[in-house]
Design a protein around this motif. Structure first.
Motif, PDB file in Angstrom:
ATOM      1  N   LEU A 161      -4.833   1.020  -2.843  1.00 33.90           N
ATOM      2  CA  LEU A 161      -5.826  -0.021  -2.576  1.00 33.90           C
ATOM      3  C   LEU A 161      -5.889  -1.037  -3.709  1.00 33.90           C
ATOM      4  CD1 LEU A 161      -8.047  -1.267  -0.906  1.00 33.90           C
ATOM      5  CD2 LEU A 161      -9.660   0.390  -1.861  1.00 33.90           C
TER       6      LEU A 161
ATOM      7  N   PRO B 234       0.815  -1.226   0.000  1.00 31.76           N
ATOM      8  CA  PRO B 234       0.000   0.000   0.000  1.00 31.76           C
ATOM      9  C   PRO B 234       0.845   1.272   0.000  1.00 31.76           C
ATOM     10  CG  PRO B 234      -0.882  -1.585   1.562  1.00 31.76           C
ATOM     11  CD  PRO B 234       0.426  -2.127   1.109  1.00 31.76           C
TER      12      PRO B 234
ATOM     13  N   THR C  69      -3.064  -3.503  -3.515  1.00 28.51           N
ATOM     14  CA  THR C  69      -3.240  -4.417  -2.391  1.00 28.51           C
ATOM     15  C   THR C  69      -4.305  -5.462  -2.707  1.00 28.51           C
ATOM     16  OG1 THR C  69      -2.648  -2.613  -0.896  1.00 28.51           O
ATOM     17  CG2 THR C  69      -3.683  -4.543   0.074  1.00 28.51           C
TER      18      THR C  69
ATOM     19  N   CYS D 214      -4.058  -0.169   4.378  1.00 33.93           N
ATOM     20  CA  CYS D 214      -5.106   0.400   3.514  1.00 33.93           C
ATOM     21  C   CYS D 214      -6.183   1.090   4.338  1.00 33.93           C
ATOM     22  CB  CYS D 214      -5.725  -0.705   2.645  1.00 33.93           C
ATOM     23  SG  CYS D 214      -4.721  -1.155   1.223  1.00 33.93           S
TER      24      CYS D 214
ATOM     25  N   LEU E 124     -13.287   0.147  -0.361  1.00 33.70           N
ATOM     26  CA  LEU E 124     -12.679  -0.913   0.453  1.00 33.70           C
ATOM     27  C   LEU E 124     -13.410  -2.242   0.308  1.00 33.70           C
ATOM     28  CD1 LEU E 124     -11.969   1.137   3.694  1.00 33.70           C
ATOM     29  CD2 LEU E 124     -10.240   0.107   2.205  1.00 33.70           C
TER      30      LEU E 124
END
Length: 275
Positions: A169, A57, A172, A208, A229
């Motif tokens: 993000l 991240p 990741t 994150c 997310l």
């Protein structure tokens, strides 16, 4: 002068392992000339993905920083939102060597044109881009440029912050196929780097969440951050399931495609939640 010997145990400075992992991520995912760090073990070897991606991240944020600066500068000198967004994507491609874009195009060609596992993998190895790949590449770039341009129309600073968060993000989330699937090619890059441990994934996820909190403090909409997310990992899970069905595992191209789709999803979520 007394130096460190090969028998010395422990890191040369506090947090050295994390700094080494960050440097390894930047070397692996960009073309930036990151020099060897003091006492860094095997700085130019194949990174160990069991631990290295815990800093992904932060690496994603740093590699997107030049593009964010280009975005803001182009906006401030009144080149217009779409031109500014396009120039930011140019900066990103130069820094990363367009490796993720290449993965998206290869996956679209292989999954779209391959009627068998072997044929799909063969197509994905072909350096030429077909109709599926060209369409996916165009749509991916268009959506990223359009969402950044839309955010610029609302706030130049927030557009830059959104770009940084999306880069962190999405990269990741792209760890999901590496963690969940076996390499489709036993001798490929996916087999060489290894699979992230649960601790590594947990640290990356925590970072994150911390970046999302920072983004909210800097003005990004909390609802958009929450959607991002949730949706970025879901997109990676969906692509992972498709990769399992089409080629029986993951490749570097699948990881790149997950990053590209994830970045589009994050930017769309932030656009949808930004007034």
């Amino acid at each position: 002068m007394i130096g460190r010997s090969g028998s010395d145990l422990g890191p040369p400075f506090p947090g050295a392992e994390l700094v080494y992992d960050l440097a390894a991520c930047l070397r692996f995912f960009t073309r930036l000339p990151i020099p060897p760090l003091p006492d860094e073990p095997d700085p130019f070897g194949v990174p160990d993905f069991r631990t290295v991606p815990r800093m992904l991240p932060v690496a994603g944020l740093l590699l997107a920083l030049p593009a964010a600066l280009v975005l803001v500068l182009a906006w401030e000198i009144r080149l217009g939102p779409f031109v500014a967004a396009a120039l930011a994507l140019v900066a990103t491609a130069l820094i990363t060597g367009a490796m993720h874009e290449d993965g998206l195009a290869d996956v679209a060609d292989g999954f779209g044109g391959g009627q068998s596992r072997e044929r799909s993998l063969e197509i994905m190895r072909d350096s030429r881009i077909g109709a599926y790949g060209g369409t996916a590449l165009f749509l991916g770039l268009a959506l990223r440029a359009a969402t950044l341009a839309t955010l610029l129309d609302r706030s130049g600073a927030l557009a830059a912050i959104a770009l940084l968060f999306a880069a962190a993000l999405s990269r990741t989330a792209a760890l999901i196929p590496i963690a969940r699937l076996e390499p489709a090619r036993p001798g490929g890059a996916g087999a060489a780097v290894g699979r992230p441990t649960r601790a590594t994934l947990g640290i990356a996820a925590l970072l994150c969440l911390m970046l999302a909190g920072l983004g909210a403090a800097l003005g990004l909409p909390p609802l958009g951050l929450l959607l991002a997310l949730v949706l970025a990992p879901l997109a990676a899970l969906a692509l992972s399931a498709l990769a399992r069905r089409k080629i029986g595992g993951q490749t570097g191209d699948v990881v790149g495609a997950c990053q590209q789709v994830g970045e589009v999803v994050v930017l769309l979520a932030l656009v949808a939640a930004t007034a």
